[in-house]
Design an enzyme around this catalytic site. Structure first.
Site, PDB file in Angstrom:
ATOM      1  CB  CYS A   8      -0.898  -0.014   1.233  1.00 28.25           C
ATOM      2  SG  CYS A   8      -1.904   1.470   1.413  1.00 28.25           S
ATOM      3  CB  CYS A  22      -4.152   2.988   5.902  1.00 26.11           C
ATOM      4  SG  CYS A  22      -3.928   2.776   4.124  1.00 26.11           S
ATOM      5  CB  CYS A  50      -9.261  -4.353 -11.501  1.00 25.10           C
ATOM      6  SG  CYS A  50      -8.883  -3.301 -12.888  1.00 25.10           S
TER       7      CYS A  50
END
Length: 141
Positions: A56, A108, A128
């Site tokens: 991330c 998060c 996706c």
């Protein structure tokens, strides 16, 4: 899983809108915090073949392994499963005419993209993902 439930998984996360704006580029902020989408075939990772783990961009949580990445033809990085099902959370997205399943970082809350039931075996899923919501951590040689 919420960010609060994951608070022991790493460093404290920026929580305010101002803090996110300070740590992300304008495009990263638009996609990850405002549920935006980058244009197809424009992202850094849509055609990337490098081996590693995609994390991330907001909190560094490991999300997808390059071994599960495949060319879906969609123009966005596509994966058939996350590193761990607990790291990617889902919710229904009704912004377009047909409902979709949004995916976001469970740690998060960062918007990643959507998951569709048209992927390859063994899962049959296509995660996706917007390139701008990811950071590739390459495998060590």
């Amino acid at each position: 899983m919420t960010a609060e439930e994951n608070k022991d998984r790493g460093e404290p996360l920026p929580q305010t809108d101002e803090q996110w704006r300070e740590t992300l580029t304008p495009q990263q902020y638009r996609v990850t915090r405002q549920h935006g989408t980058e244009r197809a075939f424009t992202g850094e990772y849509w055609n990337c073949k490098e081996k590693g783990v995609y994390t991330c961009v907001c909190c560094g949580e490991p999300l997808f392994d390059s071994g599960t990445k495949y060319d879906s033809g969609s123009g966005w990085p596509s994966f058939w499963q996350p590193v761990d099902e607990k790291c990617v959370a889902t919710q229904e997205d009704r912004q377009l005419l047909m409902p979709r399943t949004e995916i976001h970082c469970a740690r998060c809350g960062s918007h990643l993209g959507h998951v569709f039931p048209d992927g390859p075996k063994p899962t049959g899923l296509r995660y996706c993902v917007n390139s701008v919501s990811l950071k590739l951590v390459p495998d060590k040689p």
